[in-house]
Design a protein around this motif. Structure first.
Motif, PDB file in Angstrom:
ATOM      1  N   GLY A  52       0.627  -1.304   0.023  1.00 26.96           N
ATOM      2  CA  GLY A  52      -0.026  -0.461   0.074  1.00 26.96           C
ATOM      3  C   GLY A  52       0.980   1.403  -0.229  1.00 26.96           C
ATOM      4  O   GLY A  52       2.039   1.262  -0.482  1.00 26.96           O
ATOM      5  N   THR A  53       0.213   2.282   0.580  1.00 26.32           N
ATOM      6  CA  THR A  53       1.261   3.365   0.542  1.00 26.32           C
ATOM      7  C   THR A  53       1.750   3.873   1.780  1.00 26.32           C
ATOM      8  O   THR A  53       1.825   4.819   2.217  1.00 26.32           O
ATOM      9  CB  THR A  53       0.330   4.875   0.177  1.00 26.32           C
ATOM     10  OG1 THR A  53      -1.393   4.526   0.881  1.00 26.32           O
ATOM     11  CG2 THR A  53      -0.038   4.542  -1.658  1.00 26.32           C
ATOM     12  N   ASP A  54       1.488   2.960   3.000  1.00 21.82           N
ATOM     13  CA  ASP A  54       1.893   3.446   4.144  1.00 21.82           C
ATOM     14  C   ASP A  54       3.381   3.027   4.409  1.00 21.82           C
ATOM     15  O   ASP A  54       3.717   3.034   5.746  1.00 21.82           O
ATOM     16  CB  ASP A  54       0.861   3.254   5.118  1.00 21.82           C
ATOM     17  CG  ASP A  54       0.905   1.343   5.289  1.00 21.82           C
ATOM     18  OD1 ASP A  54       1.511   0.702   4.655  1.00 21.82           O
ATOM     19  OD2 ASP A  54      -0.517   0.981   5.485  1.00 21.82           O
ATOM     20  N   GLY A  55       4.096   2.773   3.348  1.00 25.82           N
ATOM     21  CA  GLY A  55       4.980   2.555   3.690  1.00 25.82           C
ATOM     22  C   GLY A  55       5.474   1.134   4.381  1.00 25.82           C
ATOM     23  O   GLY A  55       6.761   0.588   4.525  1.00 25.82           O
ATOM     24  N   VAL A  56       4.814   0.525   5.181  1.00 22.40           N
ATOM     25  CA  VAL A  56       4.866  -0.828   5.912  1.00 22.40           C
ATOM     26  C   VAL A  56       5.227  -1.729   4.841  1.00 22.40           C
ATOM     27  O   VAL A  56       4.682  -2.651   3.332  1.00 22.40           O
ATOM     28  CB  VAL A  56       3.597  -1.641   5.797  1.00 22.40           C
ATOM     29  CG1 VAL A  56       3.409  -2.744   6.637  1.00 22.40           C
ATOM     30  CG2 VAL A  56       2.759  -0.611   7.328  1.00 22.40           C
ATOM     31  N   THR A  57       6.024  -3.092   4.598  1.00 18.33           N
ATOM     32  CA  THR A  57       7.196  -3.851   3.567  1.00 18.33           C
ATOM     33  C   THR A  57       6.246  -5.229   4.244  1.00 18.33           C
ATOM     34  O   THR A  57       6.097  -5.709   5.645  1.00 18.33           O
ATOM     35  CB  THR A  57       8.692  -3.754   3.698  1.00 18.33           C
ATOM     36  OG1 THR A  57       8.766  -4.383   5.404  1.00 18.33           O
ATOM     37  CG2 THR A  57       8.991  -2.415   3.420  1.00 18.33           C
ATOM     38  N   MET A  58       6.211  -6.269   3.501  1.00 22.92           N
ATOM     39  CA  MET A  58       5.678  -7.378   3.446  1.00 22.92           C
ATOM     40  C   MET A  58       7.599  -7.569   2.596  1.00 22.92           C
ATOM     41  O   MET A  58       7.281  -7.728   1.005  1.00 22.92           O
ATOM     42  CB  MET A  58       4.653  -7.698   3.024  1.00 22.92           C
ATOM     43  CG  MET A  58       4.371  -7.276   1.342  1.00 22.92           C
ATOM     44  SD  MET A  58       3.015  -8.074   1.164  1.00 22.92           S
ATOM     45  CE  MET A  58       3.264  -7.926  -1.100  1.00 22.92           C
ATOM     46  N   LEU A  59       7.563  -9.943   3.314  1.00 18.52           N
ATOM     47  CA  LEU A  59       7.914 -10.379   2.596  1.00 18.52           C
ATOM     48  C   LEU A  59       7.421 -11.135   1.460  1.00 18.52           C
ATOM     49  O   LEU A  59       6.790 -11.823   2.107  1.00 18.52           O
ATOM     50  CB  LEU A  59       8.913 -11.123   3.667  1.00 18.52           C
ATOM     51  CG  LEU A  59      10.381 -11.493   3.643  1.00 18.52           C
ATOM     52  CD1 LEU A  59      11.264 -10.425   3.790  1.00 18.52           C
ATOM     53  CD2 LEU A  59      10.565 -12.799   4.699  1.00 18.52           C
ATOM     54  N   VAL A  60       8.627 -11.585   0.744  1.00 18.43           N
ATOM     55  CA  VAL A  60       7.923 -11.853  -0.778  1.00 18.43           C
ATOM     56  C   VAL A  60       8.611 -13.346  -0.653  1.00 18.43           C
ATOM     57  O   VAL A  60       8.226 -14.501  -1.276  1.00 18.43           O
ATOM     58  CB  VAL A  60       8.344 -11.614  -1.817  1.00 18.43           C
ATOM     59  CG1 VAL A  60       8.148 -12.132  -3.293  1.00 18.43           C
ATOM     60  CG2 VAL A  60       7.476 -10.085  -2.354  1.00 18.43           C
ATOM     61  N   GLU A  61      10.403 -13.347  -0.737  1.00 18.11           N
ATOM     62  CA  GLU A  61      10.143 -13.798  -0.495  1.00 18.11           C
ATOM     63  C   GLU A  61      12.515 -14.241   0.421  1.00 18.11           C
ATOM     64  O   GLU A  61      12.825 -12.843   0.351  1.00 18.11           O
ATOM     65  CB  GLU A  61      11.645 -14.875  -2.081  1.00 18.11           C
ATOM     66  CG  GLU A  61      11.797 -16.062  -1.483  1.00 18.11           C
ATOM     67  CD  GLU A  61      11.368 -17.625  -1.772  1.00 18.11           C
ATOM     68  OE1 GLU A  61      11.340 -18.512  -1.789  1.00 18.11           O
ATOM     69  OE2 GLU A  61       9.824 -17.332  -1.727  1.00 18.11           O
ATOM     70  N   ALA A  62      12.440 -15.297   1.669  1.00 15.27           N
ATOM     71  CA  ALA A  62      14.027 -14.516   1.880  1.00 15.27           C
ATOM     72  C   ALA A  62      14.328 -15.575   2.319  1.00 15.27           C
ATOM     73  O   ALA A  62      14.267 -17.138   2.676  1.00 15.27           O
ATOM     74  CB  ALA A  62      13.436 -13.832   3.654  1.00 15.27           C
ATOM     75  N   SER A  63      15.641 -15.490   3.433  1.00 10.98           N
ATOM     76  CA  SER A  63      16.224 -16.857   3.764  1.00 10.98           C
ATOM     77  C   SER A  63      16.174 -17.152   5.190  1.00 10.98           C
ATOM     78  O   SER A  63      15.629 -16.263   5.904  1.00 10.98           O
ATOM     79  CB  SER A  63      17.838 -16.133   3.610  1.00 10.98           C
ATOM     80  OG  SER A  63      18.646 -17.452   4.195  1.00 10.98           O
ATOM     81  N   ALA A  64      15.898 -18.659   5.682  1.00  8.10           N
ATOM     82  CA  ALA A  64      16.156 -19.218   6.099  1.00  8.10           C
ATOM     83  C   ALA A  64      16.093 -18.764   7.950  1.00  8.10           C
ATOM     84  O   ALA A  64      16.680 -18.170   9.506  1.00  8.10           O
ATOM     85  CB  ALA A  64      15.902 -20.590   6.737  1.00  8.10           C
ATOM     86  N   ASP A  65      17.672 -17.892   7.626  1.00  6.29           N
ATOM     87  CA  ASP A  65      18.566 -17.788   8.625  1.00  6.29           C
ATOM     88  C   ASP A  65      18.662 -16.217   9.104  1.00  6.29           C
ATOM     89  O   ASP A  65      19.467 -15.435   9.224  1.00  6.29           O
ATOM     90  CB  ASP A  65      19.727 -17.929   8.419  1.00  6.29           C
ATOM     91  CG  ASP A  65      19.749 -19.913   8.913  1.00  6.29           C
ATOM     92  OD1 ASP A  65      19.352 -20.490   9.636  1.00  6.29           O
ATOM     93  OD2 ASP A  65      20.426 -20.540   8.251  1.00  6.29           O
ATOM     94  N   GLU A  66      18.548 -15.299   7.700  1.00  4.59           N
ATOM     95  CA  GLU A  66      18.784 -14.249   7.586  1.00  4.59           C
ATOM     96  C   GLU A  66      17.687 -12.793   6.715  1.00  4.59           C
ATOM     97  O   GLU A  66      17.132 -13.518   6.122  1.00  4.59           O
ATOM     98  CB  GLU A  66      20.174 -13.197   7.105  1.00  4.59           C
ATOM     99  CG  GLU A  66      20.224 -13.758   5.469  1.00  4.59           C
ATOM    100  CD  GLU A  66      21.283 -13.158   5.692  1.00  4.59           C
ATOM    101  OE1 GLU A  66      21.781 -12.421   4.046  1.00  4.59           O
ATOM    102  OE2 GLU A  66      22.659 -12.933   6.119  1.00  4.59           O
ATOM    103  N   VAL A  67      17.268 -12.648   7.332  1.00 10.55           N
ATOM    104  CA  VAL A  67      16.293 -11.390   6.453  1.00 10.55           C
ATOM    105  C   VAL A  67      16.994  -9.743   6.100  1.00 10.55           C
ATOM    106  O   VAL A  67      17.455  -9.171   7.460  1.00 10.55           O
ATOM    107  CB  VAL A  67      14.874 -10.565   6.968  1.00 10.55           C
ATOM    108  CG1 VAL A  67      15.130 -10.820   8.722  1.00 10.55           C
ATOM    109  CG2 VAL A  67      14.079 -10.641   6.798  1.00 10.55           C
ATOM    110  N   GLU A  68      16.742  -8.857   5.400  1.00  7.42           N
ATOM    111  CA  GLU A  68      17.394  -7.311   4.793  1.00  7.42           C
ATOM    112  C   GLU A  68      15.922  -6.975   4.800  1.00  7.42           C
ATOM    113  O   GLU A  68      14.983  -7.024   4.447  1.00  7.42           O
ATOM    114  CB  GLU A  68      18.043  -6.935   3.800  1.00  7.42           C
ATOM    115  CG  GLU A  68      18.936  -7.422   4.327  1.00  7.42           C
ATOM    116  CD  GLU A  68      20.529  -7.233   3.202  1.00  7.42           C
ATOM    117  OE1 GLU A  68      19.792  -7.369   2.349  1.00  7.42           O
ATOM    118  OE2 GLU A  68      21.537  -6.876   3.376  1.00  7.42           O
ATOM    119  N   ILE A  69      15.429  -5.863   6.100  1.00 13.69           N
ATOM    120  CA  ILE A  69      14.310  -5.189   6.229  1.00 13.69           C
ATOM    121  C   ILE A  69      14.512  -3.786   5.859  1.00 13.69           C
ATOM    122  O   ILE A  69      15.984  -3.456   6.256  1.00 13.69           O
ATOM    123  CB  ILE A  69      13.586  -5.176   7.286  1.00 13.69           C
ATOM    124  CG1 ILE A  69      13.599  -6.712   7.660  1.00 13.69           C
ATOM    125  CG2 ILE A  69      12.620  -4.079   7.370  1.00 13.69           C
ATOM    126  CD1 ILE A  69      12.724  -6.585   9.201  1.00 13.69           C
TER     127      ILE A  69
END
Length: 298
Positions: A52-69
């Motif tokens: 949406g337009t509120d800046g919230v991010t949703m994860l599409v695909e990520a590693s099991a051991d790390e994530v970048e936000i």
């Protein structure tokens, strides 16, 4: 005479025409499935997209051991009335308990903040007082199986923004900045969220303030047990975090959480999403405003 054979179709011709329609439908469906496979197989290990337009991010695909936000930082100068201010100390209640309609903290006030107007510049772009910088915050799983970002001496914008340099223990750093992070996650039960750092830190979950470490102070720690928040299991909720580094000389930033930040979340699962039913959500292919009796993929 008119060639009647062109005006009247035989039953065999109608049957052939009907068969063609089903053949075309089958072809379109096959192409759709192929596109879905292509989209899925083309995903990278870690990827986020805005919701949406509120800046919230949703994860599409990520590693099991790390994530970048994604995070948004804004660099300020020492001359801003709320930075390197004479009044210091730990002060809760500087902001409202509910996140504002613009997804920013709502000002109440206190001794470490000059005014509502000055606070309004912390998490909003204002070229006269701040410079916006976007980065990624990496969290990796620790030995306890929790996602962690443990960042002592946290100076993420050295050499950027206003590029101010303040010397301390023989090292120059760019102080005086704010940080905001917005993320969508699925609650399963049993999760916790911990933060330790300085200065101001506010964490909102489901738009409610759950950690309040306001003020200019030494590194402080607080945590929240998500089971105490009245959340529904297997539903998605928004996590909003706001941080400010306003006073020399220390800058610490530590997150530790058992929230599955790397879990795949779709737009239609999100609270406040459009609720549409799409054969291929990623490219909005074959979409309906609501589920039909025959849309077996929803």
């Amino acid at each position: 005479l008119f060639p009647y054979t062109t005006l009247f179709r035989s039953p065999q011709a109608s049957a052939r025409r009907g068969s063609s329609k089903w053949w075309i439908a089958a072809l379109v469906f096959g192409l759709a499935i192929g596109a879905a496979v292509t989209v899925h197989s083309g995903r990278v290990r870690t990827s986020l997209m805005p919701l949406g337009t509120d800046g919230v991010t949703m994860l599409v695909e990520a590693s099991a051991d790390e994530v970048e936000i994604p995070i948004i930082l804004r660099d300020f100068k020492e001359s801003h009335p709320d930075f390197e201010r004479g009044s210091t100390g730990f002060h809760q209640g500087l902001v409202e308990d509910t996140l504002g309609p613009n997804r920013k903290p709502t000002y109440i006030g206190g001794p470490t903040i000059k005014s509502k107007d000055s606070f309004g510049q912390w998490y909003n772009d204002d070229a006269s007082v701040n410079k916006k910088i976007t980065k990624m915050l990496k969290l990796t799983k620790n030995a306890a199986g929790k996602f962690e970002a443990d960042l002592p001496d946290y100076f993420p914008i050295d050499g950027e923004g206003w590029n101010d340099k303040i010397a301390h223990t023989g090292t120059n750093h760019n102080y005086f900045f704010t940080l905001e992070m917005h993320h969508l996650f699925k609650y399963h039960g049993g999760e916790t969220f911990l933060f330790r750092g300085d200065d101001d830190l506010w964490v909102f979950i489901d738009d409610k303030l759950v950690i309040d470490l306001g003020g200019t102070h030494v590194a402080l720690e607080d945590s929240v047990d998500l089971d105490s928040l009245g959340l529904e299991r297997d539903k998605n909720y928004k996590l909003d975090l706001f941080f400010a580094e306003r006073h020399t000389f220390d800058s610490n930033f530590r997150i530790e959480t058992s929230i599955a930040l790397n879990e795949e979340v779709s737009a239609t699962d999100a609270s406040g999403g459009d609720g549409r039913c799409c054969l291929i959500q990623a490219i909005n292919f074959v979409c309906f405003d609501e589920k039909q009796w025959w849309t077996i993929w929803c």
